[in-house]
Design an enzyme around this catalytic site. Structure first.
Site, PDB file in Angstrom:
ATOM      1  N   GLY A   1       0.823  -1.199   0.000  1.00 47.18           N
ATOM      2  CA  GLY A   1       0.000   0.000   0.000  1.00 47.18           C
ATOM      3  C   GLY A   1       0.858   1.250   0.000  1.00 47.18           C
TER       4      GLY A   1
ATOM      5  CE  LYS B   1       4.940   0.531  -5.387  1.00 49.07           C
ATOM      6  NZ  LYS B   1       6.028   1.236  -4.687  1.00 49.07           N
TER       7      LYS B   1
ATOM      8  CB  THR C   1       5.249   4.996  -6.014  1.00 50.17           C
ATOM      9  OG1 THR C   1       4.749   4.180  -4.965  1.00 50.17           O
ATOM     10  CG2 THR C   1       6.670   4.566  -6.306  1.00 50.17           C
TER      11      THR C   1
ATOM     12  NE  ARG D   1      14.677   2.681  -2.370  1.00 52.60           N
ATOM     13  CZ  ARG D   1      15.232   1.852  -1.486  1.00 52.60           C
ATOM     14  NH1 ARG D   1      15.868   0.773  -1.892  1.00 52.60           N
ATOM     15  NH2 ARG D   1      15.152   2.102  -0.203  1.00 52.60           N
TER      16      ARG D   1
END
Length: 345
Positions: A137, A192, A249, A256
């Site tokens: 999540g 994702k 994200t 990252r």
């Protein structure tokens, strides 16, 4: 309360250890660095990964895998997917009873195209497993470690296993839902990262919000297409491990994968990006696996295809954008029609 072995002492493994220790569990955090373990035990900090965060005293760092596993009731795997098999092969030689296996790693294995739960089931015999679950999540380690409100999903093919994980983690800062769609939860959490690289790339190229919104929306469409082909419930991709994780994200400098894409968009090579970041960028490896899987299952994934060309065949980001914008005309929701069964619990 339980003894829990957390395997992987990076930022995410440490943040989840904070959650578990805050709930009163005895956490044995395993990593390879003696220096890091000494710092955690002596100073209750892990400054390489979570600077200025004070860790609960319930976290004990160890470098001996057996010390982490001995007497544990559950194992939380938070190692990169490329190291997953190596670690599991060692784990299976050290346990003599069934343990709950949980993972919070997001990726697909190139070549085999297996999800992490499938790798666990391959490497750990059934007699040593008391359930397998994924935790996924929108959850940056930096924010979880500060006890900021976070909501995630616990997923397992066995509802009781998912509820057990929910009970271990849930508190007033860290809310956990359950979802039986393990395929969808793992696919959403893994893919994702690919789209986040693309979102960072749009920033590096100097594009604005329009481009990022388009990339995220169409990225979610191709994640859903692949997930449905693999047997996932498409509604999962509108939830925390799909849309929620995609948003966080693709829009945060904590990511990252976003940072890697941003550097690529500014003209750096993949090798330069990895060298400067000094950390695993899971989305790069997942792009390769998803590209292979899409070809194998004959699923159209144009964003993934173009990112694969940028990452592995030296295609320029600008050329990739031109290819995406110049594709033949399409209907927006073709191949995403819901089935009646998708609305059943």
């Amino acid at each position: 309360m339980s003894k829990i072995a957390v395997l992987g002492s990076g930022s995410w493994g440490t943040a989840l250890s904070i959650v578990l220790a805050s709930n009163g569990h005895d956490v044995y955090l395993w990593g390879r660095s003696e220096e890091q373990a000494n710092e955690i035990n002596a100073n209750h900090t892990n400054n390489r990964y979570l600077p200025d965060i004070k860790l609960p005293e319930g976290i004990k760092a160890v470098t001996d895998l057996n010390d982490s596993l001995e007497g544990a009731e559950a194992v939380l795997l938070v190692v990169p997917t490329k190291a997953m098999r190596e670690v599991l092969k060692k784990v299976t030689t050290l346990i003599d009873r069934p343990l709950l296996f949980m993972h919070a790693s997001k990726g697909i294995e190139p070549g085999t195209h297996l999800r992490v739960s499938e790798i666990i089931e391959e490497e750990i015999p059934g007699s040593q497993r008391a359930g397998v679950a994924a935790l996924s999540g929108p959850s940056h380690a930096e924010e979880v470690s500060l006890y900021q409100p976070t909501t995630v999903t616990s997923s397992s093919s066995d509802p009781e296993t998912a509820k057990r994980v929910q009970d271990l983690f849930m508190n007033k800062h860290f809310r956990v839902y359950t979802n039986p769609d393990l395929i969808g939860v793992e696919i959403g959490g893994s893919l994702k990262n690919i789209i986040a690289i693309g979102a960072g790339m749009t920033n590096g190229l100097g594009y604005g919000d329009n481009a990022k919104a388009a990339l995220m929306t169409r990225g979610l469409a191709e994640i859903t297409r692949l997930g449905m082909k693999m047997g996932a419930n498409p509604l999962t991709f509108a939830g925390l491990s799909g849309l929620g994780d995609l948003i966080v994200t693709c829009t945060s400098v904590h990511s990252r994968n976003w940072r890697a894409g941003n550097m690529l968009g500014k003209g750096k090579s993949v090798e330069e990006v990895l060298s400067e970041m000094g950390m695993v960028v899971e989305g790069i490896r997942t792009t390769q696996a998803a590209y292979e899987l899409a070809r194998k299952l004959e699923v159209e994934m144009p964003i993934t295809n173009e990112l694969y060309e940028v990452l592995f065949n030296d295609k320029s980001p600008e050329e990739a954008v031109t290819e995406l914008m110049g594709r033949v005309k399409k209907h927006e929701v073709e191949d995403l029609k819901l089935r009646k069964d998708d609305f059943k619990e």
